[in-house]
Design a protein around this motif. Structure first.
Motif, PDB file in Angstrom:
ATOM      1  N   LYS A  11      11.736  -9.952   4.256  1.00 19.05           N
ATOM      2  CA  LYS A  11      11.522 -10.566   5.569  1.00 19.05           C
ATOM      3  C   LYS A  11      11.066 -12.004   5.384  1.00 19.05           C
ATOM      4  N   TRP A  12      11.690 -12.926   6.118  1.00 16.45           N
ATOM      5  CA  TRP A  12      11.313 -14.342   6.114  1.00 16.45           C
ATOM      6  C   TRP A  12      10.801 -14.685   7.498  1.00 16.45           C
ATOM      7  N   ARG A  13       9.590 -15.292   7.545  1.00 18.27           N
ATOM      8  CA  ARG A  13       8.956 -15.625   8.824  1.00 18.27           C
ATOM      9  C   ARG A  13       8.631 -17.111   8.896  1.00 18.27           C
ATOM     10  N   ASP A  14       8.654 -17.605  10.111  1.00 13.00           N
ATOM     11  CA  ASP A  14       8.338 -19.012  10.380  1.00 13.00           C
ATOM     12  C   ASP A  14       6.848 -19.231  10.164  1.00 13.00           C
ATOM     13  N   TRP A  15       6.503 -20.131   9.242  1.00 15.18           N
ATOM     14  CA  TRP A  15       5.109 -20.496   8.981  1.00 15.18           C
ATOM     15  C   TRP A  15       4.793 -21.869   9.559  1.00 15.18           C
ATOM     16  N   GLY A  16       5.575 -22.314  10.519  1.00  9.95           N
ATOM     17  CA  GLY A  16       5.336 -23.613  11.139  1.00  9.95           C
ATOM     18  C   GLY A  16       6.207 -24.687  10.529  1.00  9.95           C
ATOM     19  N   ASP A  17       5.879 -25.132   9.323  1.00  7.73           N
ATOM     20  CA  ASP A  17       6.647 -26.198   8.677  1.00  7.73           C
ATOM     21  C   ASP A  17       7.577 -25.672   7.587  1.00  7.73           C
ATOM     22  N   ARG A  18       7.625 -24.348   7.386  1.00  7.69           N
ATOM     23  CA  ARG A  18       8.471 -23.736   6.365  1.00  7.69           C
ATOM     24  C   ARG A  18       8.581 -22.242   6.651  1.00  7.69           C
ATOM     25  N   LEU A  19       9.449 -21.578   5.900  1.00 10.31           N
ATOM     26  CA  LEU A  19       9.557 -20.125   5.989  1.00 10.31           C
ATOM     27  C   LEU A  19       8.827 -19.498   4.818  1.00 10.31           C
ATOM     28  N   GLY A  20       8.146 -18.398   5.079  1.00  6.08           N
ATOM     29  CA  GLY A  20       7.489 -17.632   4.027  1.00  6.08           C
ATOM     30  C   GLY A  20       8.187 -16.289   3.892  1.00  6.08           C
ATOM     31  N   GLY A  21       8.488 -15.929   2.658  1.00  2.37           N
ATOM     32  CA  GLY A  21       9.217 -14.690   2.431  1.00  2.37           C
ATOM     33  C   GLY A  21       8.373 -13.636   1.757  1.00  2.37           C
ATOM     34  N   GLN A  22       8.673 -12.394   2.070  1.00  2.00           N
ATOM     35  CA  GLN A  22       7.983 -11.294   1.422  1.00  2.00           C
ATOM     36  C   GLN A  22       8.855 -10.056   1.419  1.00  2.00           C
ATOM     37  N   ARG A  23       8.599  -9.206   0.415  1.00  2.00           N
ATOM     38  CA  ARG A  23       9.120  -7.840   0.401  1.00  2.00           C
ATOM     39  C   ARG A  23       8.009  -6.998   0.994  1.00  2.00           C
ATOM     40  N   GLU A  24       8.360  -6.070   1.856  1.00  2.00           N
ATOM     41  CA  GLU A  24       7.332  -5.315   2.573  1.00  2.00           C
ATOM     42  C   GLU A  24       7.862  -3.956   2.993  1.00  2.00           C
ATOM     43  N   PHE A  25       6.914  -3.064   3.246  1.00  2.00           N
ATOM     44  CA  PHE A  25       7.211  -1.815   3.933  1.00  2.00           C
ATOM     45  C   PHE A  25       5.966  -1.425   4.695  1.00  2.00           C
ATOM     46  N   LEU A  26       6.138  -0.554   5.670  1.00  2.00           N
ATOM     47  CA  LEU A  26       5.013  -0.034   6.437  1.00  2.00           C
ATOM     48  C   LEU A  26       5.012   1.483   6.333  1.00  2.00           C
ATOM     49  N   VAL A  27       3.806   2.031   6.201  1.00  2.00           N
ATOM     50  CA  VAL A  27       3.608   3.466   6.101  1.00  2.00           C
ATOM     51  C   VAL A  27       2.318   3.793   6.842  1.00  2.00           C
ATOM     52  N   GLN A  28       2.236   4.997   7.372  1.00  2.00           N
ATOM     53  CA  GLN A  28       0.996   5.418   8.019  1.00  2.00           C
ATOM     54  C   GLN A  28       0.178   6.255   7.041  1.00  2.00           C
ATOM     55  N   ASP A  29      -1.135   5.999   7.036  1.00  2.00           N
ATOM     56  CA  ASP A  29      -2.019   6.798   6.193  1.00  2.00           C
ATOM     57  C   ASP A  29      -2.210   8.166   6.849  1.00  2.00           C
ATOM     58  N   PRO A  30      -2.950   9.088   6.245  1.00  4.12           N
ATOM     59  CA  PRO A  30      -3.067  10.434   6.797  1.00  4.12           C
ATOM     60  C   PRO A  30      -3.604  10.505   8.227  1.00  4.12           C
ATOM     61  N   ASP A  31      -4.353   9.500   8.676  1.00  5.94           N
ATOM     62  CA  ASP A  31      -4.868   9.495  10.050  1.00  5.94           C
ATOM     63  C   ASP A  31      -4.016   8.666  10.988  1.00  5.94           C
ATOM     64  N   GLY A  32      -2.937   8.073  10.484  1.00  5.89           N
ATOM     65  CA  GLY A  32      -2.037   7.302  11.336  1.00  5.89           C
ATOM     66  C   GLY A  32      -2.268   5.803  11.327  1.00  5.89           C
ATOM     67  N   TYR A  33      -3.276   5.327  10.560  1.00 13.12           N
ATOM     68  CA  TYR A  33      -3.442   3.878  10.434  1.00 13.12           C
ATOM     69  C   TYR A  33      -2.155   3.295   9.860  1.00 13.12           C
TER      70      TYR A  33
END
Length: 134
Positions: free
Chosen positions: A96-118
């Protein structure tokens, strides 16, 4: 550092240590509280719910509207442990590449929920690049 109330301390401790790779900085077993540190620097505390500091009804998923970000050096290794444990991804691993204002910042990411749903976003920064020119 984030502190999260959990409903099953041993299960939550295993999620954060075995799957996400955190280590134990210190623990208060009588309180069922642990301060956890990731080798890449992130810190989090988990503790068994005891009725203190609850500002409203605690219904799953906990932490609605909150995303806990954890920066790691190898997001794919963490994703592999989550996958091997049979946990579903909330958002599958992606770049995912996101607008950081004067440039784009890139990252590899995933989302997961912990056992309580956080909701936990596990992130590896992959660089910066100029904004697209129109």
């Amino acid at each position: 550092m984030s502190e999260m109330m959990v409903t099953d301390y041993p299960v939550s401790l295993a999620f954060w240590t075995e799957l996400l790779g955190f280590g134990l900085a210190f623990e208060r077993p009588a309180q069922k509280l642990a301060c956890l540190v990731h080798p890449d620097g992130a810190q989090v505390m988990v503790y068994q719910r005891d009725g203190d500091w609850e500002t409203g009804a605690m219904e799953r998923p906990f932490g609605r509207g909150l995303v806990v970000q954890v920066y790691v050096a190898d997001v794919d290794a963490v994703a592999a442990r989550v996958r091997a444990a049979g946990l579903p991804f909330y958002v599958a691993p992606r770049e995912k590449w996101r607008d950081w204002g004067d440039r784009l910042g890139g990252q590899r990411e995933f989302l997961v929920q912990d056992p309580d749903g956080y909701l936990v976003m596990v992130v590896q920064r992959i660089g910066e690049r100029p904004l697209p020119q129109d």
